[in-house]
Design an enzyme around this catalytic site. Structure first.
Site, PDB file in Angstrom:
ATOM      1  N   ASN A  35       4.345 -16.122  -6.080  1.00  0.00           N
ATOM      2  CA  ASN A  35       3.207 -15.058  -5.289  1.00  0.00           C
ATOM      3  C   ASN A  35       2.145 -16.094  -4.221  1.00  0.00           C
ATOM      4  O   ASN A  35       2.060 -15.586  -2.857  1.00  0.00           O
ATOM      5  CB  ASN A  35       2.598 -13.873  -6.012  1.00  0.00           C
ATOM      6  CG  ASN A  35       1.606 -14.173  -7.195  1.00  0.00           C
ATOM      7  OD1 ASN A  35       1.506 -15.263  -7.248  1.00  0.00           O
ATOM      8  ND2 ASN A  35       0.408 -13.086  -7.156  1.00  0.00           N
ATOM      9  N   LYS A  44       4.549 -27.063 -12.552  1.00  0.00           N
ATOM     10  CA  LYS A  44       5.849 -26.721 -12.668  1.00  0.00           C
ATOM     11  C   LYS A  44       5.778 -25.890 -11.761  1.00  0.00           C
ATOM     12  O   LYS A  44       5.501 -24.103 -11.366  1.00  0.00           O
ATOM     13  CB  LYS A  44       6.293 -26.601 -13.516  1.00  0.00           C
ATOM     14  CG  LYS A  44       7.904 -26.205 -13.164  1.00  0.00           C
ATOM     15  CD  LYS A  44       8.182 -25.241 -14.634  1.00  0.00           C
ATOM     16  CE  LYS A  44       8.073 -23.630 -13.849  1.00  0.00           C
ATOM     17  NZ  LYS A  44       9.896 -23.304 -12.929  1.00  0.00           N
ATOM     18  N   PRO A  45       6.215 -25.525 -10.102  1.00  0.00           N
ATOM     19  CA  PRO A  45       6.282 -24.139  -8.900  1.00  0.00           C
ATOM     20  C   PRO A  45       7.682 -23.352  -9.632  1.00  0.00           C
ATOM     21  O   PRO A  45       8.004 -23.899 -10.323  1.00  0.00           O
ATOM     22  CB  PRO A  45       6.871 -24.749  -7.767  1.00  0.00           C
ATOM     23  CG  PRO A  45       7.101 -26.415  -8.086  1.00  0.00           C
ATOM     24  CD  PRO A  45       7.097 -26.937  -9.907  1.00  0.00           C
ATOM     25  N   ALA A  46       7.262 -22.355  -9.741  1.00  0.00           N
ATOM     26  CA  ALA A  46       8.259 -21.255  -9.905  1.00  0.00           C
ATOM     27  C   ALA A  46       9.492 -21.333  -9.212  1.00  0.00           C
ATOM     28  O   ALA A  46       9.563 -21.989  -8.252  1.00  0.00           O
ATOM     29  CB  ALA A  46       7.841 -19.900  -9.070  1.00  0.00           C
ATOM     30  N   GLU A  81      -4.418 -17.647 -16.843  1.00  0.00           N
ATOM     31  CA  GLU A  81      -4.510 -16.396 -15.347  1.00  0.00           C
ATOM     32  C   GLU A  81      -3.818 -15.262 -15.820  1.00  0.00           C
ATOM     33  O   GLU A  81      -2.137 -15.818 -14.748  1.00  0.00           O
ATOM     34  CB  GLU A  81      -5.124 -17.357 -14.234  1.00  0.00           C
ATOM     35  CG  GLU A  81      -5.870 -17.876 -14.213  1.00  0.00           C
ATOM     36  CD  GLU A  81      -7.159 -17.674 -14.091  1.00  0.00           C
ATOM     37  OE1 GLU A  81      -7.519 -16.059 -13.747  1.00  0.00           O
ATOM     38  OE2 GLU A  81      -8.270 -18.024 -14.776  1.00  0.00           O
ATOM     39  N   LEU A  82      -3.338 -14.869 -15.793  1.00  0.00           N
ATOM     40  CA  LEU A  82      -2.178 -13.501 -16.606  1.00  0.00           C
ATOM     41  C   LEU A  82      -2.264 -12.450 -15.609  1.00  0.00           C
ATOM     42  O   LEU A  82      -2.883 -12.199 -14.790  1.00  0.00           O
ATOM     43  CB  LEU A  82      -1.939 -13.364 -17.850  1.00  0.00           C
ATOM     44  CG  LEU A  82      -1.843 -14.420 -18.393  1.00  0.00           C
ATOM     45  CD1 LEU A  82      -2.009 -14.285 -19.828  1.00  0.00           C
ATOM     46  CD2 LEU A  82      -0.705 -15.551 -18.402  1.00  0.00           C
ATOM     47  N   CYS A  92      -2.271 -10.811  -8.418  1.00  0.00           N
ATOM     48  CA  CYS A  92      -3.008 -10.558 -10.032  1.00  0.00           C
ATOM     49  C   CYS A  92      -4.071  -9.326  -9.182  1.00  0.00           C
ATOM     50  O   CYS A  92      -4.046  -9.089 -10.233  1.00  0.00           O
ATOM     51  CB  CYS A  92      -3.259 -11.688  -9.908  1.00  0.00           C
ATOM     52  SG  CYS A  92      -3.904 -13.024  -9.411  1.00  0.00           S
ATOM     53  N   GLU A 136       1.248  -3.037 -14.926  1.00  0.00           N
ATOM     54  CA  GLU A 136       0.898  -4.411 -13.169  1.00  0.00           C
ATOM     55  C   GLU A 136       1.783  -3.778 -12.371  1.00  0.00           C
ATOM     56  O   GLU A 136       3.346  -3.741 -12.621  1.00  0.00           O
ATOM     57  CB  GLU A 136       1.413  -5.224 -13.594  1.00  0.00           C
ATOM     58  CG  GLU A 136       1.006  -6.065 -12.161  1.00  0.00           C
ATOM     59  CD  GLU A 136       0.555  -7.701 -12.503  1.00  0.00           C
ATOM     60  OE1 GLU A 136       1.144  -8.011 -13.150  1.00  0.00           O
ATOM     61  OE2 GLU A 136      -0.196  -7.981 -12.125  1.00  0.00           O
TER      62      GLU A 136
END
Ligand code: NAP
Ligand code: MG
Length: 471
Positions: free
Chosen positions: A139, A162-164, A237-238, A271, A372
């Site tokens: 995101n 490691k990116p998405a 960080e969720l 987030c 969420e």
């Protein structure tokens, strides 16, 4: 650069059109081990580099990223989907965070305890941890990396990122630029591949000291379990479900603007997006009317098109989840005030578009209230008092951000103390400052990013006792 064959490549697609915009290697466990090995080799020299020099190198690398901002902005929009204006803000934020931590290089320090014992003093050394693995979602692919990279590097750690799987391109380019402009070999690497394969291999690599993870709560829990086996340091960080409370004395117009930006920026995929809106009944009708009018003026479109204010959702999966949340909620109640559907028109046929959506008074136990919601849909409820608002706001397993809108200092103070969230804004929202610690309560995470507090999560304190020998 090695050529990527179809078999071992991930194809990156533009979320607005489905067109291919690049392909990257799909790396596995052997590549994870090799990257960690390169990082471990680079670590001693980077640690020994004077902190002030590390700061200078980071400043130079950040300046080079800034100089490439136009190229990076377009790249980010093409792979992520967000409007160019928002992509530009994101790249700029990444640079500012690096500069912020580069600027702290000369202020790193430990402690000294005099007269600890007879002819003895104590020292508190602050040492880097070593190899840090940074795992980041799609995101905000670059700012969420910057939040880790800045404090990690300035403290003398080395980073493997490691990116998405779906947003590696801008990050790879940033890595190249930073290495071309002074970051030594092995100090910052970017490896591409699937989270379930490459990500897990990195998290469980023996020589990795710390995992800095941003992503969803379920994956974060799993990563923490894996890391615990090696007693590795972890920050998480969720997810979040940020409440916004608007009281009867609030400046309605500025709160309406904040609600619109807060819910629809980045197509709602933040987030810290405003995900639950609680309005005092005295201003609720006026507020809803003004918000609906604002939402009506938003323009859904491709991130590269002029005038677009809301891009597509990032992926088909994200749209499917959102459609289920909205649909299942409306079956149970609530009034649809705007959106609730895909936009019509040929220009929307190949992308993951969704109209900005407002739902009034859905059930408090519906998906829009309890899960969420990672897209452009906002549930709205009326409240009778600050106390009711705080109780509703806190009835969530998440605790990331929150805001209260009021001119009453006492009400603001009570909200700031009682809201179960790592951040509370008063008459403001969503802007994360490098100066202040950021991190969730409850299932929204562990540890802090930003602020000088972040430095504690990239250093180990070591005690030293020095006793004088008799002469
Ligand atoms: P996600 O599924 O948890 O993925 C995040 C990252 O973890 C990706 O790089 C993913 O790789 C990787 N990953 C997946 N499975 C893994 C595993 N088994 N081991 C190691 N790594 C693994 O998150 P998302 O749903 O894409 O991202 C959105 C979520 O991030 C939302 O919940 C949002 O609230 C949260 N978020 C939190 C913050 C914050 O600061 N608190 C900021 C932004 C976003 P692949 O892409 O290859 O699967
Ligand atoms: Mg995912």
């Amino acid at each position: 650069m090695a050529t990527v064959t179809d078999l071992d490549a991930t194809v990156i697609r533009n979320p607005a059109t489905g067109e291919e915009v690049g392909r990257v290697p799909r790396h596995g466990p052997e590549d994870a081990a090799a990257a960690v090995e390169r990082a471990a080799i680079a670590f001693p020299a980077w640690w020994e580099t004077p902190a002030a020099r590390r700061g200078e190198i980071l400043h130079e690398a950040a300046a080079a990223v800034l100089a490439a901002r136009d190229e990076l902005t377009l790249q980010l929009t093409l792979e992520q989907g967000k409007p160019l204006r928002e992509a530009r803000i994101e790249i700029t934020r990444f640079v500012h965070t690096l500069e912020h931590y580069a600027g702290l290089a000369k202020s790193l320090r430990g402690g000294y305890v005099p007269n600890l014992d007879v002819r003895a003093h104590g020292l508190v050394l602050k040492r880097p941890l070593g190899v840090v693995v940074a795992i980041v979602p799609w995101n905000f692919p670059t700012t969420l990396l910057g939040n880790k990279l800045g404090p990690a590097l300035v403290c003398g750690n080395v980073v493997v990122a490691k990116p998405a799987e779906t947003t590696p391109l801008t990050t790879l380019r940033i890595g190249e630029i930073m290495r071309e402009h002074g970051l030594p070999e092995g100090v910052f690497q970017v490896v591409t591949g699937k989270g379930s394969v490459l990500g897990e291999a990195l998290v469980t690599e023996r020589r990795v000291a710390k995992v800095a993870f941003t992503g969803s709560t379920p994956v974060g829990k799993h990563v923490a379990e894996l890391a615990a086996r090696g007693v590795k340091r972890v920050t998480l960080e969720l997810g979040g479900s940020d409440p916004m409370l608007v009281l009867d004395d609030a400046d309605v117009d500025s709160a309406v603007s904040a609600a619109s930006v807060g819910r629809f920026f980045n197509c709602g995929q933040a987030c810290l997006a405003i995900k639950r809106l609680y309005l005092h009944e005295a201003i609720a009708n006026e507020f809803v009317e003004k918000l609906a009018a604002k939402v009506d003026r938003l323009t859904v479109g491709s991130g590269t098109a002029d005038g677009t204010t809301i891009g597509p959702l990032h992926s088909e999966t994200q749209r499917t989840i959102l459609e289920d949340q909205v649909g299942a909620t409306l079956e149970r109640g609530g009034e649809l005030l705007a959106g609730g559907r895909r936009p019509d028109g040929d220009e929307y046929a190949s992308g993951w578009f969704y109209e900005p959506t407002l739902i009034l008074e859905p059930p408090h136990d519906s998906k829009m209230a309890t899960e969420e919601v990672f897209g452009p849909a906002l549930p709205i409820w009326r409240i009778g008092s600050l106390e009711e608002g705080v109780e509703r706001a806190n009835a969530s397993e998440f605790g990331l951000g929150s805001s209260v809108w009021t001119r009453d200092l006492t009400a603001a103070t009570i909200a700031a103390e009682k809201l179960e969230a790592g951040y509370t804004w008063v008459n403001s929202s969503q802007i994360v400052y490098d100066e202040l610690p950021f991190g969730g309560f409850g299932e929204s995470g562990i540890g802090k990013e930003h602020g000088i507090e972040a430095l504690d999560f990239y250093q180990e304190a070591k005690a030293v006792v020095v006793k004088q020998s008799p002469r």
